[in-house]
Design a protein around this motif. Sequence first.
Motif, short mmCIF file in Angstrom:
data_model
loop_
_atom_site.label_atom_id
_atom_site.label_comp_id
_atom_site.label_asym_id
_atom_site.label_seq_id
_atom_site.Cartn_x
_atom_site.Cartn_y
_atom_site.Cartn_z
N MET A 1 0.84 -1.17 0.00
CA MET A 1 0.00 0.00 0.00
C MET A 1 0.89 1.24 0.00
O MET A 1 1.93 1.27 0.65
CB MET A 1 -0.91 -0.02 1.22
CG MET A 1 -1.90 1.10 1.21
SD MET A 1 -3.32 0.84 2.29
CE MET A 1 -4.21 -0.36 1.33
N ASN A 53 -3.41 2.89 5.12
CA ASN A 53 -4.31 2.17 6.05
C ASN A 53 -4.09 2.59 7.50
O ASN A 53 -4.91 2.31 8.36
CB ASN A 53 -4.15 0.66 5.91
CG ASN A 53 -2.76 0.18 6.25
OD1 ASN A 53 -1.76 0.83 5.94
ND2 ASN A 53 -2.68 -0.97 6.87
N GLU A 54 -2.98 3.27 7.82
CA GLU A 54 -2.73 3.75 9.18
C GLU A 54 -3.10 5.22 9.34
O GLU A 54 -3.45 5.66 10.43
CB GLU A 54 -1.26 3.56 9.57
CG GLU A 54 -0.87 2.11 9.69
CD GLU A 54 -1.60 1.38 10.81
OE1 GLU A 54 -2.05 2.03 11.76
OE2 GLU A 54 -1.73 0.15 10.71
#
Length: 55
Positions: A1, A53-54
Amino acid sequence: MSDIAIKARIAGRVQGVAFRAWTRSEAQRRGLSGWARNESDGSVLALFMGPANEV
């Protein structure tokens, strides 16, 4: 990602309650970099950079 960066302004009761310290701790836990600063209007402005995603 891939990595992304976002800038966020957080308003409400965020100054004088260790919000920036908590934000730093959470960012480090998630492997993010960036900064957070108090603004004159009482908000906190922050930049978060890292894996999408974080962030």
